[in-house]
Enzyme design. Sequence first.
Site, PDB file in Angstrom:
ATOM      1  N   LYS A  36       0.815  -1.057  -0.191  1.00 48.39           N
ATOM      2  CA  LYS A  36      -0.080   0.170  -0.051  1.00 48.39           C
ATOM      3  C   LYS A  36       0.723   1.610   0.042  1.00 48.39           C
ATOM      4  CE  LYS A  36      -3.599   1.758   2.461  1.00 48.39           C
ATOM      5  NZ  LYS A  36      -4.670   1.709   3.768  1.00 48.39           N
ATOM      6  N   SER A 113      -9.743   1.858   3.077  1.00 49.32           N
ATOM      7  CA  SER A 113      -8.467   2.954   2.103  1.00 49.32           C
ATOM      8  C   SER A 113      -7.990   1.741   1.349  1.00 49.32           C
ATOM      9  CB  SER A 113      -7.911   4.053   2.715  1.00 49.32           C
ATOM     10  OG  SER A 113      -7.049   3.289   3.341  1.00 49.32           O
ATOM     11  N   SER A 137     -10.089  -0.311   7.028  1.00 51.91           N
ATOM     12  CA  SER A 137      -9.260  -0.214   5.120  1.00 51.91           C
ATOM     13  C   SER A 137      -8.809  -1.411   5.172  1.00 51.91           C
ATOM     14  CB  SER A 137      -8.483   0.535   5.847  1.00 51.91           C
ATOM     15  OG  SER A 137      -9.275   2.159   5.756  1.00 51.91           O
TER      16      SER A 137
END
Length: 425
Positions: A36, A113, A137
């Site tokens: 990420k 996210s 997330s």
Amino acid sequence: MATNNDFGAFIEKVTISPTSTSSSPPSLQGLTFAIKDIFDVEGRVTGFGNPDWLRTHSAATSTAPVVSSLLEAGATALGITIMDEMAYSINGENAHYGTPRNPIAFDRVPGGSSSGSAVAVAARLVDFSIGTDTGGSVRVPASYCGIFGFRPSHGAVSTVGLTPMAQSFDTVGWFARDTATLKRVGCVLLQQHHLNPIEPSQLIIADDCFKLCSVPHDLLVQPLVGSVEKSFGGNTVVKKVNLGEYIGQNVPSLKHFMTSDDVTTQQEFCIPSLMALSSSMRLLQRHEFKINHGAWISSVKPEFGPGISERIEEAIRTSDEKIDHCRSVKSELITALSTLLGEKGVLVIPTVPGPPPHLQANVAALESFRSRAFSLLSIAGVSGFCQVSIPLGLHENLPVSVSLVAKYGSDGFLLSLVDSLAAFI
């Protein structure tokens, strides 16, 4: 910028080779993973999902320990994944870089996210990926993309070298398509190398929480109950609890977050104590986000996409009032849930209120869904307990899931448990 042939999962494709120097085969040898865009990688700027952040920050001088540990364990990184701006959404849509395409449901959001990380795994572009989970997330995109997602106990995995959202809740989580890989990665990140199956003492089904979910109760609960019976011979006690009522009675500081709206909202969409718990969580998140990033936002005046912009404006306006009450809620909830679960009890809840919403869904409908989602996500979020989202296939052609929550520090137990159950679910 995301490309078309990777489901839009990657912000940057780059191969980072393993760094293992061990003479014996490393534990993650042969596996590939994605990172990420919130984790530092030496020599590149951590983008945090926003072009203005990318433009105004310098390249990292070192790699986040969590990334280094995976490389040292023999895994190969294949790229950096798209995320929601500033980690401030569970939807998965990014107005600047594009929305990663949900491989299981093309017309639905991927969840955020950690959107790109989940999509990369679901699309079989990598074997596993890492993300972060502050308010949901990892758990949300895992559910939406039909894969396993693990949020560890708060503080169980190092957060050094990642851009913070709200430190009281930030955790490093991971995704995989199967429990064997989920467990292998967990052994490395948790630094627990021998995880033997342990029978849960009790399976506690939060019956009221399933009323928040549009998916039929039995479709989510029965596969799990059946798998526990097959795995452990029916010795585990299975019982039901009204979790909202239990939390309301045992977390007295929630009274500071109860509103008349919580009481008057239709019951199928609201559990008052969990709404209050969600309010407490989001207030402390806003407070810490403002401390972390308020000065940068005031100075740079960055451009944010729809939804993100309004959320960040609200965070910047947040006062210190009730912050002490937030911390009291956290302490009381830890005690209450520890008592409920006992040493090896497991709580069963829906991960989210239903299948993934449509892309560019109606704002009002999305806010209702989001509100119910945070009622569920705040249970592990505030307590800091570990949670795993388990995919249960498709319902009406859309991915659905259920979650197991275990007490703080029981990460190895929970990983081993879900690995034991997987063959029977």
